[in-house]
Design an enzyme around this catalytic site. Structure first.
Site, PDB file in Angstrom:
ATOM      1  N   HIS A 193      43.426  54.498  88.557  1.00  0.00           N
ATOM      2  CA  HIS A 193      43.004  53.283  87.859  1.00  0.00           C
ATOM      3  C   HIS A 193      41.923  53.602  86.803  1.00  0.00           C
ATOM      4  O   HIS A 193      40.797  53.134  86.901  1.00  0.00           O
ATOM      5  CB  HIS A 193      42.463  52.322  88.918  1.00  0.00           C
ATOM      6  CG  HIS A 193      42.459  50.886  88.532  1.00  0.00           C
ATOM      7  ND1 HIS A 193      41.638  50.379  87.557  1.00  0.00           N
ATOM      8  CD2 HIS A 193      43.167  49.825  88.989  1.00  0.00           C
ATOM      9  CE1 HIS A 193      41.828  49.086  87.449  1.00  0.00           C
ATOM     10  NE2 HIS A 193      42.750  48.726  88.290  1.00  0.00           N
ATOM     11  N   GLU A 302      46.582  53.126  83.279  1.00  0.00           N
ATOM     12  CA  GLU A 302      46.579  53.683  84.633  1.00  0.00           C
ATOM     13  C   GLU A 302      47.920  54.329  84.979  1.00  0.00           C
ATOM     14  O   GLU A 302      48.943  53.642  85.036  1.00  0.00           O
ATOM     15  CB  GLU A 302      46.283  52.563  85.622  1.00  0.00           C
ATOM     16  CG  GLU A 302      45.104  51.680  85.231  1.00  0.00           C
ATOM     17  CD  GLU A 302      45.089  50.336  85.943  1.00  0.00           C
ATOM     18  OE1 GLU A 302      45.657  50.251  87.049  1.00  0.00           O
ATOM     19  OE2 GLU A 302      44.531  49.372  85.389  1.00  0.00           O
TER      20      GLU A 302
HETATM   21  O1  TA6 Z   1      45.476  47.557  87.775  1.00  0.00           O
HETATM   22  C1  TA6 Z   1      45.302  46.252  87.241  1.00  0.00           C
HETATM   23  C2  TA6 Z   1      44.721  45.370  88.334  1.00  0.00           C
HETATM   24  O2  TA6 Z   1      45.523  45.333  89.468  1.00  0.00           O
HETATM   25  C3  TA6 Z   1      44.509  43.987  87.761  1.00  0.00           C
HETATM   26  O3  TA6 Z   1      45.539  43.123  88.157  1.00  0.00           O
HETATM   27  C4  TA6 Z   1      43.155  43.602  88.307  1.00  0.00           C
HETATM   28  O4  TA6 Z   1      43.286  43.076  89.619  1.00  0.00           O
HETATM   29  C5  TA6 Z   1      42.469  44.957  88.287  1.00  0.00           C
HETATM   30  O5  TA6 Z   1      43.449  45.868  88.735  1.00  0.00           O
HETATM   31  C6  TA6 Z   1      41.180  45.025  89.070  1.00  0.00           C
HETATM   32  O6  TA6 Z   1      41.463  44.999  90.434  1.00  0.00           O
HETATM   33  P1  TA6 Z   1      40.214  45.228  91.435  1.00  0.00           P
HETATM   34  O7  TA6 Z   1      40.809  45.175  92.800  1.00  0.00           O
HETATM   35  O8  TA6 Z   1      39.611  46.578  91.114  1.00  0.00           O
HETATM   36  O9  TA6 Z   1      39.239  44.126  91.124  1.00  0.00           O
END
Ligand code: TA6
Length: 328
Positions: A193, A302
């Protein structure tokens, strides 16, 4: 290379000046510097005390970003249709099933990993000592027995992870090896991520996504085809681009600087790419995202395997990773 380990933080640097910092909490890369310049975004309100997943750097999403089809089917019986497809990619788990008590994005990013040590990356080793100063590889481990009782209950599979972070003069590589050490197959997803540091979100474009299919979370998870050769980020963006040829790098470029590439991301074993920017409202809505305007200084691109599932047979191993080239 020099390595320092202090208060659950491992830092490595190369004689040429590059450095990488990894928190044992989540094996989260929190800093990557080239010529002293930070390449990754870290929220000023990120929790760095292990109380919450770190908002920035490279959180590691494993084992699940959504529900394995087998479990999903059990809960959705016959009508495994479009909405099931949406749930598969974005939705919360249905009530009281195996992974429902797993935290969002799985347990890897909020578990305490162990530092397994450093090695000159294979290429440097084979190239001999001299080259060893051109790369340093940090290995981190997490296994089933290290999980909290709750996570073990939610995901009762005997697994072993080795996460490698390799720093070279102008690249950062992160790769994950998953081993199934139990007797039953399990399904998993993985996502790296990565929060890229961006000077000005209105100036960046994401390239090599054209004509690819993506699921759009801001439009109910519905499927679309990317028409832009250079995707601009002008609103909340939350998309999973699927089945991308790993040999084709994803490029983050600078529109105003005659399309100069800022980052290039190549992948192995990871066919999906999530593009995420929370934009104004969502940025304000996240307590650990700060300052609010910082949505203009970050973009998540990501690398992962999240639109499908990797099934790992008992005794088998899987590996996947990304290599990011910066300020090309
Ligand atoms: O990877 C994108 C995502 O899943 C978004 O939908 C948003 O939820 C982001 O990650 C942040 O997620 P988190 O659990 O780190 O707040």
């Amino acid at each position: 290379p020099t390595i320092s380990i202090k208060d659950n933080v491992v830092e490595a640097s190369l004689p040429s000046g590059e450095s990488v910092t990894v928190q044992l909490y989540g094996a989260t890369v929190t800093s990557w510097k080239c010529n002293g310049q930070e390449q990754l975004f870290l929220s000023q309100k990120a929790h760095l005390d292990g109380s919450k997943p770190i908002r920035g750097g490279i959180p590691l999403v494993f084992p699940v970003r959504s529900i394995p089809p087998a479990v999903l089917a059990k809960h959705h019986n016959a009508h495994a249709d479009a909405d099931a497809d949406d749930i598969q990619v974005f939705g919360p788990p249905p009530p009281n099933h195996a992974t429902s008590s797993l935290p969002q994005h799985g347990f890897a990013r909020n578990s305490n990993w162990e530092f397994l040590g450093k090695s000159a990356s294979e290429s440097a080793e084979t190239a001999g000592k001299a080259k060893a100063d051109l790369a340093v590889k940090l290995d981190f481990g997490l296994s089933h027995s290290m999980l909290t009782e709750e996570s073990r209950k939610s995901w009762p599979f005997e697994f072993g992870l080795v996460y490698s972070v390799t720093l070279t003069k102008d690249t950062l590589e992160t790769s994950l090896q998953v081993r199934n050490e139990g007797k039953q197959n399990f399904e998993f997803q993985v996502l790296m991520h990565t929060y890229f540091d961006i000077q000005d979100i209105s100036n960046v474009r994401v390239k090599n996504l054209e004509s690819k299919i993506y699921a759009d979370k801001t439009r109910n998870g519905s499927s679309h085809t990317e028409t832009s050769a250079a995707l601009a980020i002008t609103e909340e963006t939350d998309r999973v681009y699927k089945e991308l040829d790993p040999a084709v790098p994803i490029i983050i470029s600078s529109a105003k600087d005659d399309d100069k590439p800022l980052f290039s991301i190549t992948r192995e074993g990871l066919t999906d790419v999530v593009v995420w920017n929370p934009w104004i409202e969502k940025a304000k809505g996240m307590a650990d995202f700060g300052p609010d305007e910082a949505y203009q200084n970050m973009l998540c691109v990501e690398a992962g395997a999240v639109s499908g599932w990797q099934t790992l047979e008992a005794g088998e191993a899987w590996e996947g990773g990304q290599s990011i080239k910066s300020r090309l």
